[in-house]
Scaffold this motif. Sequence first.
Motif, PDB file in Angstrom:
ATOM      1  N   UNK A  46       0.970  -1.118  -0.117  1.00 48.66           N
ATOM      2  CA  UNK A  46       0.079  -0.121  -0.083  1.00 48.66           C
ATOM      3  C   UNK A  46       0.915   1.236   0.055  1.00 48.66           C
ATOM      4  N   UNK A  47       0.385   2.313  -0.388  1.00 48.15           N
ATOM      5  CA  UNK A  47       0.816   3.528  -0.060  1.00 48.15           C
ATOM      6  C   UNK A  47       1.033   4.072   1.300  1.00 48.15           C
ATOM      7  N   UNK A  48       2.167   3.937   1.900  1.00 50.19           N
ATOM      8  CA  UNK A  48       2.209   3.998   3.327  1.00 50.19           C
ATOM      9  C   UNK A  48       2.059   5.513   3.637  1.00 50.19           C
ATOM     10  N   UNK A  49       2.372   6.277   2.856  1.00 50.74           N
ATOM     11  CA  UNK A  49       2.147   7.836   2.954  1.00 50.74           C
ATOM     12  C   UNK A  49       0.682   8.285   3.273  1.00 50.74           C
ATOM     13  N   UNK A  50      -0.076   7.428   2.660  1.00 52.16           N
ATOM     14  CA  UNK A  50      -1.548   7.562   2.928  1.00 52.16           C
ATOM     15  C   UNK A  50      -2.174   7.161   4.453  1.00 52.16           C
ATOM     16  N   UNK A  51      -1.161   6.392   4.928  1.00 52.02           N
ATOM     17  CA  UNK A  51      -1.653   5.731   6.208  1.00 52.02           C
ATOM     18  C   UNK A  51      -1.330   6.888   7.424  1.00 52.02           C
ATOM     19  N   UNK A  52      -2.432   7.154   7.973  1.00 55.26           N
ATOM     20  CA  UNK A  52      -2.233   8.383   9.065  1.00 55.26           C
ATOM     21  C   UNK A  52      -1.979   7.862  10.372  1.00 55.26           C
ATOM     22  N   UNK A  53      -2.098   6.730  10.695  1.00 59.19           N
ATOM     23  CA  UNK A  53      -2.029   6.076  12.065  1.00 59.19           C
ATOM     24  C   UNK A  53      -1.591   4.604  11.577  1.00 59.19           C
ATOM     25  N   UNK A  54      -0.136   4.485  11.685  1.00 59.83           N
ATOM     26  CA  UNK A  54       0.189   3.392  11.212  1.00 59.83           C
ATOM     27  C   UNK A  54       0.074   2.251  12.227  1.00 59.83           C
ATOM     28  N   UNK A  55       0.228   2.651  13.521  1.00 60.34           N
ATOM     29  CA  UNK A  55      -0.055   1.572  14.596  1.00 60.34           C
ATOM     30  C   UNK A  55      -1.602   1.141  14.541  1.00 60.34           C
ATOM     31  N   UNK A  56      -2.469   2.029  14.426  1.00 60.71           N
ATOM     32  CA  UNK A  56      -3.907   1.816  14.543  1.00 60.71           C
ATOM     33  C   UNK A  56      -4.130   0.733  13.146  1.00 60.71           C
ATOM     34  N   UNK A  57      -3.514   1.333  11.977  1.00 60.85           N
ATOM     35  CA  UNK A  57      -3.891   0.234  10.609  1.00 60.85           C
ATOM     36  C   UNK A  57      -3.199  -0.905  10.886  1.00 60.85           C
ATOM     37  N   UNK A  58      -2.228  -1.177  11.243  1.00 59.63           N
ATOM     38  CA  UNK A  58      -1.221  -2.273  11.475  1.00 59.63           C
ATOM     39  C   UNK A  58      -2.255  -3.256  12.519  1.00 59.63           C
ATOM     40  N   UNK A  59      -2.710  -2.887  13.518  1.00 59.57           N
ATOM     41  CA  UNK A  59      -3.384  -3.588  14.672  1.00 59.57           C
ATOM     42  C   UNK A  59      -4.746  -4.118  13.963  1.00 59.57           C
ATOM     43  N   UNK A 130     -11.083  -4.457  24.218  1.00 62.61           N
ATOM     44  CA  UNK A 130     -10.916  -4.665  25.909  1.00 62.61           C
ATOM     45  C   UNK A 130      -9.458  -4.751  26.096  1.00 62.61           C
ATOM     46  N   UNK A 131      -8.764  -5.221  25.330  1.00 64.16           N
ATOM     47  CA  UNK A 131      -7.365  -5.557  25.578  1.00 64.16           C
ATOM     48  C   UNK A 131      -6.328  -4.584  24.909  1.00 64.16           C
ATOM     49  N   UNK A 132      -6.873  -3.973  23.691  1.00 68.48           N
ATOM     50  CA  UNK A 132      -6.104  -2.909  22.912  1.00 68.48           C
ATOM     51  C   UNK A 132      -6.689  -1.686  22.623  1.00 68.48           C
ATOM     52  N   UNK A 133      -7.807  -1.501  23.230  1.00 68.95           N
ATOM     53  CA  UNK A 133      -8.469  -0.039  23.257  1.00 68.95           C
ATOM     54  C   UNK A 133      -8.806   0.314  21.871  1.00 68.95           C
ATOM     55  N   UNK A 134      -9.050  -0.692  20.996  1.00 74.22           N
ATOM     56  CA  UNK A 134      -9.381  -0.413  19.473  1.00 74.22           C
ATOM     57  C   UNK A 134     -11.141   0.142  19.551  1.00 74.22           C
ATOM     58  N   UNK A 135     -11.247   1.130  18.878  1.00 71.17           N
ATOM     59  CA  UNK A 135     -12.658   1.623  19.146  1.00 71.17           C
ATOM     60  C   UNK A 135     -13.587   0.575  18.121  1.00 71.17           C
ATOM     61  N   UNK A 136     -14.970   0.672  18.576  1.00 75.95           N
ATOM     62  CA  UNK A 136     -15.836  -0.392  17.821  1.00 75.95           C
ATOM     63  C   UNK A 136     -16.212   0.183  16.554  1.00 75.95           C
ATOM     64  N   UNK A 137     -15.941   1.506  16.171  1.00 72.03           N
ATOM     65  CA  UNK A 137     -16.464   1.719  14.945  1.00 72.03           C
ATOM     66  C   UNK A 137     -14.989   1.381  13.704  1.00 72.03           C
ATOM     67  N   UNK A 138     -13.767   1.125  14.419  1.00 73.42           N
ATOM     68  CA  UNK A 138     -12.767   0.385  13.570  1.00 73.42           C
ATOM     69  C   UNK A 138     -12.911  -1.053  13.633  1.00 73.42           C
ATOM     70  N   UNK A 139     -13.708  -1.560  14.809  1.00 72.28           N
ATOM     71  CA  UNK A 139     -13.676  -3.106  14.626  1.00 72.28           C
ATOM     72  C   UNK A 139     -14.830  -3.565  13.790  1.00 72.28           C
ATOM     73  N   UNK A 140     -15.769  -2.742  13.747  1.00 75.71           N
ATOM     74  CA  UNK A 140     -17.174  -3.202  13.036  1.00 75.71           C
ATOM     75  C   UNK A 140     -16.963  -3.588  11.492  1.00 75.71           C
ATOM     76  N   UNK A 141     -16.095  -2.889  10.637  1.00 73.57           N
ATOM     77  CA  UNK A 141     -15.826  -3.339   9.280  1.00 73.57           C
ATOM     78  C   UNK A 141     -15.029  -4.583   9.422  1.00 73.57           C
TER      79      UNK A 141
END
Length: 287
Positions: A46-59, A130-141
Amino acid sequence: MGDEEFLAAQFEAHRPRLRAVAYRMLGSLSEAEDAVQEAWLRLDRVDSAAVTNLGGWLTTVVGRVSLDMLRRRTSRRETSLDALPDPVVSPAAGPDPAQEALIADSVGLALLVVLESLRPPERLAFVLHDMFAVPFDQIAPIVGRSPDAAKQMASRARHRVQGAPVPDPDRARQRAVVDAFLAAARTGDFAALVAVLHPDVVLRADQGERGLSVIRGSGEVAGRALTFARFGYESLPVLVNGSAGLVSVADGRPASLMAFTIAADRIVAIDILADPARLRGLDLTVL
């Protein structure tokens, strides 16, 4: 430093967290490494420059990959009753620097067993939120549901997980209880064994091709411990997922690995890995 080297360095900084997510999702060290490697391959495409939150994207990528792996297990009719999760073994004195991150982010085998009883989407929702604090709007997709539905999945999982024992974090107290258990077993003191076991203690023994056996109750578990003690194996202290454990050695080779979950100075769970093939695959250089 070139762009690719910079991206690789960023990825390595996130690797411990990604490995912890995958391990909690999969309960397998090798599969967790596979999931993390797949995340790197996808990042490279992917175009890593377009990834604004790398940690969240990788998680979320590791979560998605792990979910797919769990679903494939289900389609092959593999269940959590087949085997114990992979243990993380460290020296009794404490993990070396290379293992510190994994130990810090690992969970006890007893909790992993509970996680493996969850449906894959529920496990993902619970682990990520619960363990890594990822919001539900990111989990839903990832699970193909609405954020509210993802929240309900995590709630159902949380209800199941609340029944899992919470281990005493004091390793010295854990070791004292394990030593008392070992001493009572070696001397054949049934009453002393029962005293150190919780009345509802559960013992799970993974014997590989012979399957996973489960025994419940202090009397039954004490009887099994006395039978096992007659083999006269040498017992060496280790940490298993950061908690007190033992490796039983026969003729210089590991015969079993025991993980103890201890709460309020009593043993509430014992998980025994006695599968010869899996024991050979463990890094037991800590002995």
